[in-house]
Design an enzyme around this catalytic site. Sequence first.
Site, short mmCIF file in Angstrom:
data_model
loop_
_atom_site.label_atom_id
_atom_site.label_comp_id
_atom_site.label_asym_id
_atom_site.label_seq_id
_atom_site.Cartn_x
_atom_site.Cartn_y
_atom_site.Cartn_z
N CYS A 2 0.83 -1.21 0.00
CA CYS A 2 0.00 0.00 0.00
C CYS A 2 0.87 1.26 0.00
O CYS A 2 1.97 1.26 0.53
CB CYS A 2 -0.88 0.03 1.23
SG CYS A 2 -1.84 -1.45 1.46
N ARG A 27 4.35 0.40 -6.40
CA ARG A 27 4.33 -0.50 -5.24
C ARG A 27 3.29 -1.60 -5.40
O ARG A 27 3.34 -2.60 -4.69
CB ARG A 27 4.04 0.30 -3.97
CG ARG A 27 5.16 1.23 -3.57
CD ARG A 27 4.74 2.13 -2.44
NE ARG A 27 4.54 1.40 -1.21
CZ ARG A 27 5.45 1.28 -0.25
NH1 ARG A 27 6.62 1.84 -0.39
NH2 ARG A 27 5.19 0.61 0.84
N TRP A 74 -3.45 -2.44 -1.41
CA TRP A 74 -3.15 -3.79 -1.90
C TRP A 74 -3.88 -4.72 -0.96
O TRP A 74 -3.52 -4.83 0.22
CB TRP A 74 -1.64 -4.01 -1.85
CG TRP A 74 -1.14 -5.16 -2.66
CD1 TRP A 74 -0.85 -5.16 -3.99
CD2 TRP A 74 -0.82 -6.47 -2.18
NE1 TRP A 74 -0.39 -6.39 -4.37
CE2 TRP A 74 -0.35 -7.22 -3.29
CE3 TRP A 74 -0.88 -7.11 -0.95
CZ2 TRP A 74 0.05 -8.55 -3.19
CZ3 TRP A 74 -0.48 -8.43 -0.84
CH2 TRP A 74 -0.02 -9.13 -1.97
N ASN A 100 -1.17 1.08 6.39
CA ASN A 100 -0.40 -0.02 5.77
C ASN A 100 -0.17 -1.06 6.85
O ASN A 100 0.23 -0.70 7.96
CB ASN A 100 1.00 0.45 5.34
CG ASN A 100 0.95 1.23 4.06
OD1 ASN A 100 -0.10 1.36 3.44
ND2 ASN A 100 2.09 1.77 3.67
N GLY A 101 -0.35 -2.32 6.50
CA GLY A 101 -0.08 -3.37 7.49
C GLY A 101 -1.32 -4.20 7.75
O GLY A 101 -2.34 -4.06 7.08
N GLU A 486 17.54 -15.71 -12.44
CA GLU A 486 17.09 -14.32 -12.55
C GLU A 486 16.41 -14.06 -13.91
O GLU A 486 15.39 -13.39 -13.99
CB GLU A 486 18.29 -13.38 -12.33
CG GLU A 486 18.01 -11.90 -12.46
CD GLU A 486 16.92 -11.37 -11.53
OE1 GLU A 486 16.49 -12.09 -10.63
OE2 GLU A 486 16.49 -10.24 -11.75
N LYS A 490 12.59 -12.84 -14.32
CA LYS A 490 12.22 -11.63 -15.05
C LYS A 490 11.11 -11.95 -16.05
O LYS A 490 10.13 -11.24 -16.16
CB LYS A 490 13.40 -11.02 -15.82
CG LYS A 490 14.44 -10.30 -15.01
CD LYS A 490 14.01 -8.97 -14.44
CE LYS A 490 13.38 -9.05 -13.10
NZ LYS A 490 14.13 -9.26 -11.92
N GLU A 493 7.62 -12.99 -14.28
CA GLU A 493 6.87 -12.01 -13.50
C GLU A 493 6.24 -10.92 -14.36
O GLU A 493 5.22 -10.36 -13.97
CB GLU A 493 7.73 -11.40 -12.37
CG GLU A 493 8.83 -10.48 -12.81
CD GLU A 493 9.62 -9.90 -11.64
OE1 GLU A 493 9.05 -9.70 -10.56
OE2 GLU A 493 10.82 -9.65 -11.81
N HIS A 509 18.69 -34.57 -15.16
CA HIS A 509 18.04 -35.24 -14.03
C HIS A 509 16.54 -34.96 -13.99
O HIS A 509 15.90 -35.14 -12.95
CB HIS A 509 18.70 -34.83 -12.72
CG HIS A 509 20.15 -35.20 -12.66
ND1 HIS A 509 20.57 -36.52 -12.57
CD2 HIS A 509 21.29 -34.46 -12.76
CE1 HIS A 509 21.90 -36.55 -12.56
NE2 HIS A 509 22.35 -35.31 -12.69
N LYS A 608 5.80 -3.96 -5.38
CA LYS A 608 7.23 -3.63 -5.40
C LYS A 608 7.87 -3.90 -4.04
O LYS A 608 8.96 -4.43 -3.97
CB LYS A 608 7.41 -2.16 -5.79
CG LYS A 608 8.86 -1.73 -5.90
CD LYS A 608 9.54 -2.36 -7.09
CE LYS A 608 10.99 -1.91 -7.24
NZ LYS A 608 11.72 -2.84 -8.12
#
Length: 613
Positions: A2, A27, A74, A100-101, A486, A490, A493, A509, A608
Site C-alpha cells: 500500500c 508498489r 493492496w 499499511n499493514g 534471474e 524476469k 513475473e 536429471h 514492489k
Amino acid sequence: MCGIVGYVGERNATEIILNGLRRLEYRGYDSAGVAVIHDGLIELRRDVGKLNRLSDVLLRDPIAGRIGIGHTRWATHGVPSERNAHPHLGQTGKVVVVHNGIVENFITLKEQLLSEGAVFKSDTDTETIVLMIERYINRGMGLVEATQTTLKQLRGAHGVVVLSVDEPDKIVTARIGNAGGVVIGFGEGEMFVASDIPAILEHTRRMVFLESQQMAVIQKSETKIMTLDGEAIPYEPSVVAWDPVSAEKGEYRHFMQKEIHEQVRSLTDTLAGRADFERFDIQLPDLHLNVADVRKMDKIFITACGTAAHAGMVGKILIETIAQIPVEVEIASEFRYREPLLTENMAVIAISQSGETADTLAAMALAKSKGAKVWSIVNAIGSQAMRVADGFISMQTGPEIGVASTKAFTAPLVDLYMMAVVLGEMRGVITVPEKKAYLEALRQVPDLVSQTLDHEHEVVAVAEMLKNSQHALYLGRGINMPIAYEGALKLKEISYIHAEGYPAGEMKHGPIALIDQQMPVVAICPRDQWYEKMISQIEQAKARGGIIVSVAEAGDIRVERLSDAVLWVPKAHWLLNPVVTVIPLQILAYHIAALRGLDVDQPRNLAKSVTVE
Ligand code: AGP
C-alpha cells in the site's frame, strides 16, 4: 505494497496527494482513495482499480482542501472494492484513517466494537482503527491521545495516518514495526507525509524517517515527533540525494526499460567514491568493518528474497573466491523461521532494494538476536534495512519504480565484489597485484554494460520470435547459474510465461523431459571455466529439438552455430560476468512483455515492496 501520501499547507491537497500516489503506483495496488478536510467536514472519494479511475471520480465530483490523506490499497482483508478502499471514515464522519499493514488481532477488536454498537461499512481490518480512535475522541480524548491509545492495542506492524475534523490543522502519523516506512517531508510552510520517498520528492528533499514505535504530529509550521507515550524525540531532517527526475519515465515507454538503460549510470554511481582506480583502492566506510572482527570471521550468511537473493547467490561465489570466507545463501522467508547456527564470529548480509521487505527485516532481526554482525546492501535511503544494520552499502541506483528489479540487481553484484575485495584484503588473502587486477576488471564494468545495451535491437528480434511461447527453460552454470534463475524470474513475473531457471548440469536429471520443438532453451554460455560443460548441455537440448537462444561472447562462432539466436555480450572478467550476461535477459523479458501488451511496470498480483508475509 500500500502507498500513503498526506499533505498540510496552503495548496490544493487533493492534487498533491493524487500526484504523490501516482509516484507510488509501482508498489502495486488494486484500489485508491483520497480524503480532505473542507469547511469542517471530511470529504472522501475512492474507487477500485487504477488511479485514473479515482481521477475520473474527482473530475466528476471534485474535492478541495488544504489538508488531506490518500492511499493506494493492496488487498489483504476484503476484496478490492470501493467500500474496502482507504481512506476509512469513522461512524460519525469525524475521523479518517489510511493504513499499511495488518491488524493481527482485528477479529477480537471488531467483536468488541460490534458489542458496543459499532457499525462496519467495510471488510477491512483498518476500519477497526478508525472506529476505535473515534470512540476515544467521543469519550473526551484529543486526537493524539486517542491514536496512541488505539495503537497500543493493535498487534502486528503498521504505518498509520489520521485526520480529525475536531483538530483540522493536524496530521497524526505513526509507525509500528515494519509494515513499510513513514517518511515526513519538510517544505516551506507546508508538510508532507508518505510511505515512500518518491511520493514527495518533487516537493522537498528534507526528510525524517520514523522509527518503529514513533509517531508524529504534523502541522504546516510545526512538527513534533514522539514515542507512543508522548515523550518528545529530537530530530534533524536529513537531505535525500535522489534526483526527482529519476522518478520520471522520460523518453522511455516503461520505467523498467528506463531502469535497464540507467544501469551504466547506476553502476558508475555505486562505484563512485568507493573504488579508486588511480590508487587501486576500495573504501566502504558505511560498513564499519574492523580488521580484528573480519579476521575472526568463520562464515557469512547472505539472506534476501527474489531478485535480491539471486544477487546473493552470485555474492557467495564472489566472497568465497576473493575473500575465502565460506558463505551460505538462504531465502529470508526460510532463514527467519529456523534456528540457523549463528555465532558472534559470523556475519549476515541482507540485500534489499526497498529495505522494507518483511521477511528480510525479520531475518536481520534474528541474526542480530544471535549476536552475528548484520550488514545490508540497500537501495532505499533511510529504510529500515539500512538503519538497523551494523553497517551498510547504499546501492546508489536512485529510485527503482518498475516492479521487476533490474538496476537494483546489478548494483549489489558490484557492491558484493567490492566487499569481497575489502574483506579479502583485511584477511590478508589477496596480494597487491591481485587487488590491482580486481580493480582493473571492475573499472570496465559500466563500459561493458553500455556495449551490451547497444545490442537491444537484436534482442527485440529474439523477443518477437519468443513472444507467443508458453514456457521457457533458462540454463546456466557456476557464477551464471543465478543468472538463469534471474532471467527466468524476469520473464515469468512480467510476461506471465512459465519459465524455470536451472543449473545446466541438472537438466539431465529431469527438466530435459520438457524439451521439444516448442521449448525455448536460454543458455548462458560465456567463455569461462564452465564453457565446455555449457556447450555440451546446449548440444543435448538441441538434439531434443529445443529452440536454442544463447547468451554468448562477441565472436563466439561455436555457440552461434549451435543456436537459433544469440544474445551477444562483450568479454568480462568471469567474476563480473553476471553483471553483463543478465542485461540481455532483462531486455528480452521486457520486450516480450511489451509485445504481449502487458502492464510491464505493474504486473498482476505483484507489489514492489513486500511488507507483509
Ligand atoms: C524482482 O523482480 C521482484 N520484484 C522481487 O523478487 C524482489 O526482488 C523481492 O521482492 C525483494 O525485494 P527487495 O529487494 O525490495 O527486498
